[in-house]
Write a protein that holds these residues in place. Structure first.
Motif, PDB file in Angstrom:
ATOM      1  N   ILE A   1      -0.063  -2.357   4.850  1.00  0.00           N
ATOM      2  CA  ILE A   1      -0.596  -1.560   3.742  1.00  0.00           C
ATOM      3  C   ILE A   1       0.423  -0.533   3.252  1.00  0.00           C
ATOM      4  O   ILE A   1       0.577  -0.306   2.046  1.00  0.00           O
ATOM      5  CB  ILE A   1      -1.902  -0.855   4.165  1.00  0.00           C
ATOM      6  CG1 ILE A   1      -3.006  -1.900   4.384  1.00  0.00           C
ATOM      7  CG2 ILE A   1      -2.334   0.161   3.109  1.00  0.00           C
ATOM      8  CD1 ILE A   1      -4.271  -1.334   5.005  1.00  0.00           C
ATOM      9  N   LEU A   2       1.146   0.078   4.202  1.00  0.00           N
ATOM     10  CA  LEU A   2       2.059   1.157   3.830  1.00  0.00           C
ATOM     11  C   LEU A   2       3.466   0.690   3.467  1.00  0.00           C
ATOM     12  O   LEU A   2       4.246   1.465   2.912  1.00  0.00           O
ATOM     13  CB  LEU A   2       2.147   2.172   4.979  1.00  0.00           C
ATOM     14  CG  LEU A   2       0.847   2.910   5.320  1.00  0.00           C
ATOM     15  CD1 LEU A   2       1.062   3.805   6.531  1.00  0.00           C
ATOM     16  CD2 LEU A   2       0.363   3.733   4.136  1.00  0.00           C
ATOM     17  N   ALA A   3       3.789  -0.565   3.763  1.00  0.00           N
ATOM     18  CA  ALA A   3       5.148  -1.069   3.521  1.00  0.00           C
ATOM     19  C   ALA A   3       5.676  -0.784   2.113  1.00  0.00           C
ATOM     20  O   ALA A   3       6.806  -0.313   1.955  1.00  0.00           O
ATOM     21  CB  ALA A   3       5.215  -2.562   3.824  1.00  0.00           C
ATOM     22  N   PRO A   4       4.890  -1.039   1.055  1.00  0.00           N
ATOM     23  CA  PRO A   4       5.414  -0.806  -0.302  1.00  0.00           C
ATOM     24  C   PRO A   4       5.659   0.667  -0.624  1.00  0.00           C
ATOM     25  O   PRO A   4       6.303   0.984  -1.624  1.00  0.00           O
ATOM     26  CB  PRO A   4       4.313  -1.380  -1.206  1.00  0.00           C
ATOM     27  CG  PRO A   4       3.537  -2.305  -0.334  1.00  0.00           C
ATOM     28  CD  PRO A   4       3.565  -1.668   1.017  1.00  0.00           C
ATOM     29  N   TYR A   5       5.141   1.566   0.207  1.00  0.00           N
ATOM     30  CA  TYR A   5       5.255   2.992  -0.076  1.00  0.00           C
ATOM     31  C   TYR A   5       6.329   3.678   0.774  1.00  0.00           C
ATOM     32  O   TYR A   5       6.428   4.904   0.782  1.00  0.00           O
ATOM     33  CB  TYR A   5       3.907   3.674   0.167  1.00  0.00           C
ATOM     34  CG  TYR A   5       2.785   3.051  -0.629  1.00  0.00           C
ATOM     35  CD1 TYR A   5       2.617   3.339  -1.983  1.00  0.00           C
ATOM     36  CD2 TYR A   5       1.911   2.138  -0.033  1.00  0.00           C
ATOM     37  CE1 TYR A   5       1.599   2.749  -2.717  1.00  0.00           C
ATOM     38  CE2 TYR A   5       0.892   1.543  -0.758  1.00  0.00           C
ATOM     39  CZ  TYR A   5       0.746   1.852  -2.098  1.00  0.00           C
ATOM     40  OH  TYR A   5      -0.257   1.257  -2.828  1.00  0.00           O
ATOM     41  N   THR A   6       7.122   2.892   1.485  1.00  0.00           N
ATOM     42  CA  THR A   6       8.126   3.478   2.369  1.00  0.00           C
ATOM     43  C   THR A   6       9.377   3.935   1.636  1.00  0.00           C
ATOM     44  O   THR A   6      10.190   4.661   2.200  1.00  0.00           O
ATOM     45  CB  THR A   6       8.553   2.468   3.452  1.00  0.00           C
ATOM     46  OG1 THR A   6       9.121   1.313   2.816  1.00  0.00           O
ATOM     47  CG2 THR A   6       7.364   2.062   4.312  1.00  0.00           C
TER      48      THR A   6
ATOM     49  N   LEU B   1      -5.756  -6.141  21.319  1.00  0.00           N
ATOM     50  CA  LEU B   1      -6.040  -6.736  20.015  1.00  0.00           C
ATOM     51  C   LEU B   1      -6.377  -5.662  18.983  1.00  0.00           C
ATOM     52  O   LEU B   1      -5.916  -5.722  17.838  1.00  0.00           O
ATOM     53  CB  LEU B   1      -7.198  -7.733  20.133  1.00  0.00           C
ATOM     54  CG  LEU B   1      -6.904  -9.014  20.915  1.00  0.00           C
ATOM     55  CD1 LEU B   1      -8.174  -9.840  21.065  1.00  0.00           C
ATOM     56  CD2 LEU B   1      -5.819  -9.836  20.216  1.00  0.00           C
ATOM     57  N   ILE B   2      -7.157  -4.675  19.394  1.00  0.00           N
ATOM     58  CA  ILE B   2      -7.539  -3.606  18.467  1.00  0.00           C
ATOM     59  C   ILE B   2      -6.311  -2.820  18.016  1.00  0.00           C
ATOM     60  O   ILE B   2      -6.113  -2.573  16.816  1.00  0.00           O
ATOM     61  CB  ILE B   2      -8.572  -2.661  19.117  1.00  0.00           C
ATOM     62  CG1 ILE B   2      -9.912  -3.383  19.289  1.00  0.00           C
ATOM     63  CG2 ILE B   2      -8.753  -1.395  18.263  1.00  0.00           C
ATOM     64  CD1 ILE B   2     -10.942  -2.584  20.066  1.00  0.00           C
ATOM     65  N   THR B   3      -5.469  -2.424  18.961  1.00  0.00           N
ATOM     66  CA  THR B   3      -4.277  -1.647  18.594  1.00  0.00           C
ATOM     67  C   THR B   3      -3.301  -2.488  17.775  1.00  0.00           C
ATOM     68  O   THR B   3      -2.621  -1.966  16.885  1.00  0.00           O
ATOM     69  CB  THR B   3      -3.570  -1.086  19.840  1.00  0.00           C
ATOM     70  OG1 THR B   3      -3.299  -2.149  20.773  1.00  0.00           O
ATOM     71  CG2 THR B   3      -4.427  -0.027  20.513  1.00  0.00           C
TER      72      THR B   3
ATOM     73  N   SER C   1      -2.204  -3.574  10.204  1.00  0.00           N
ATOM     74  CA  SER C   1      -2.773  -3.087   8.944  1.00  0.00           C
ATOM     75  C   SER C   1      -1.962  -1.924   8.387  1.00  0.00           C
ATOM     76  O   SER C   1      -1.678  -1.868   7.183  1.00  0.00           O
ATOM     77  CB  SER C   1      -4.228  -2.651   9.160  1.00  0.00           C
ATOM     78  OG  SER C   1      -5.021  -3.732   9.606  1.00  0.00           O
ATOM     79  N   ALA C   2      -1.572  -1.006   9.266  1.00  0.00           N
ATOM     80  CA  ALA C   2      -0.807   0.161   8.821  1.00  0.00           C
ATOM     81  C   ALA C   2       0.539  -0.246   8.242  1.00  0.00           C
ATOM     82  O   ALA C   2       0.930   0.210   7.156  1.00  0.00           O
ATOM     83  CB  ALA C   2      -0.614   1.126   9.988  1.00  0.00           C
TER      84      ALA C   2
ATOM     85  N   TYR D   1       5.074  -9.018   3.198  1.00  0.00           N
ATOM     86  CA  TYR D   1       5.367 -10.222   3.971  1.00  0.00           C
ATOM     87  C   TYR D   1       6.184  -9.945   5.230  1.00  0.00           C
ATOM     88  O   TYR D   1       5.811 -10.375   6.330  1.00  0.00           O
ATOM     89  CB  TYR D   1       6.073 -11.251   3.082  1.00  0.00           C
ATOM     90  CG  TYR D   1       5.251 -11.641   1.882  1.00  0.00           C
ATOM     91  CD1 TYR D   1       4.127 -12.445   2.024  1.00  0.00           C
ATOM     92  CD2 TYR D   1       5.574 -11.182   0.607  1.00  0.00           C
ATOM     93  CE1 TYR D   1       3.348 -12.795   0.923  1.00  0.00           C
ATOM     94  CE2 TYR D   1       4.806 -11.520  -0.496  1.00  0.00           C
ATOM     95  CZ  TYR D   1       3.692 -12.328  -0.332  1.00  0.00           C
ATOM     96  OH  TYR D   1       2.924 -12.663  -1.419  1.00  0.00           O
ATOM     97  N   ASP D   2       7.318  -9.247   5.082  1.00  0.00           N
ATOM     98  CA  ASP D   2       8.106  -9.003   6.295  1.00  0.00           C
ATOM     99  C   ASP D   2       7.401  -8.019   7.228  1.00  0.00           C
ATOM    100  O   ASP D   2       7.519  -8.119   8.456  1.00  0.00           O
ATOM    101  CB  ASP D   2       9.550  -8.581   5.995  1.00  0.00           C
ATOM    102  CG  ASP D   2       9.693  -7.425   5.035  1.00  0.00           C
ATOM    103  OD1 ASP D   2       8.694  -6.763   4.735  1.00  0.00           O
ATOM    104  OD2 ASP D   2      10.827  -7.194   4.567  1.00  0.00           O
ATOM    105  N   ALA D   3       6.621  -7.098   6.666  1.00  0.00           N
ATOM    106  CA  ALA D   3       5.843  -6.202   7.524  1.00  0.00           C
ATOM    107  C   ALA D   3       4.853  -6.999   8.367  1.00  0.00           C
ATOM    108  O   ALA D   3       4.650  -6.713   9.552  1.00  0.00           O
ATOM    109  CB  ALA D   3       5.098  -5.173   6.677  1.00  0.00           C
ATOM    110  N   ALA D   4       4.260  -8.028   7.749  1.00  0.00           N
ATOM    111  CA  ALA D   4       3.260  -8.838   8.455  1.00  0.00           C
ATOM    112  C   ALA D   4       3.890  -9.734   9.512  1.00  0.00           C
ATOM    113  O   ALA D   4       3.491  -9.708  10.684  1.00  0.00           O
ATOM    114  CB  ALA D   4       2.472  -9.679   7.453  1.00  0.00           C
TER     115      ALA D   4
END
Length: 204
Positions: free
Chosen positions: A59-64, A47-49, A55-56, A72-75
């Motif tokens: 959060i980072l999807a728009p900066y790729t 669960l932690i990993t 989250s990574a 949304y698709d990242a989630a």
């Protein structure tokens, strides 16, 4: 959108409908729908990993630098991967070893493709009004991540055998398994590095 993509959508949607019908017919016996599978996923380190990875990616999807990636698709791809990859990868391994039926392997393959590709494709069709030009390279890149995640979250420690993939055991997913991540760390690191190696180059 060209005619090819209309046929492609029809083909994979048909494949998914068949998979859903097979799921309904086998829901009582499929590991995916059994409590022990979800207990297998609810182990603390998994669960932690998962939440770190989720989250990574979100959060980072728009900066790729890739316009097809957003929050949304990242989630939803991350969530689908966590929910299905350990089962799909394990099921396909067991099918190859003649421990699972073809129809269950078919469902696993569809879960893989829907999580890693088709959900991404159809989301972008609705968002952008066209089939993403990245659909084919995405299959390969996301499949590497999907399989890696499936293997990673199947890591387990067995007394007398050491670290193995859980699906290698007849009692997979084991209701009682060693939950200490410390014994798995050295084996988990390569999967983490692989995920980072695929994702980080997209950051701009």
């Amino acid at each position: 959108m060209t005619a090819f993509f209309y046929y492609y959508i029809a083909a994979w949607m048909t494949a998914c409908v068949i998979a859903i019908v097979l799921m309904i017919q086998n829901i009582k016996t499929m590991i995916l729908f059994q409590k022990k599978y979800w207990d297998f996923l609810k182990i603390k380190w998994k669960l932690i990993t998962f939440f770190i990875a989720l989250s990574a990616f979100v959060i980072l999807a728009p900066y790729t630098g890739d316009p097809t990636w957003d929050y949304y698709d990242a989630a939803f791809m991350s969530i689908l991967t966590f929910m299905t990859a350990p089962w799909s990868v394990g099921t396909l391994f067991r099918f190859i070893n003649k421990q699972e039926k073809l129809k269950i392997a078919y469902i696993a393959a569809c879960c893989w493709m829907f999580s890693a590709s088709w959900s991404y494709d159809i989301y972008l069709v609705f968002r952008d009004g066209d089939y993403p030009i990245t659909w084919l390279p995405n299959i390969f890149a996301s499949s590497v991540l999907y399989v890696s995640a499936g293997l990673f979250w199947n890591l387990t420690y067995k007394d007398g055998r050491g670290v193995i993939f859980g699906f290698m055991e007849n009692d997979w997913p084991a209701e009682k398994t060693n939950t200490h991540f410390s014994k798995l760390t050295l084996y988990a690191i390569p999967f983490m590095i692989l995920a980072a190696a695929i994702f980080v180059p997209f950051l701009t």
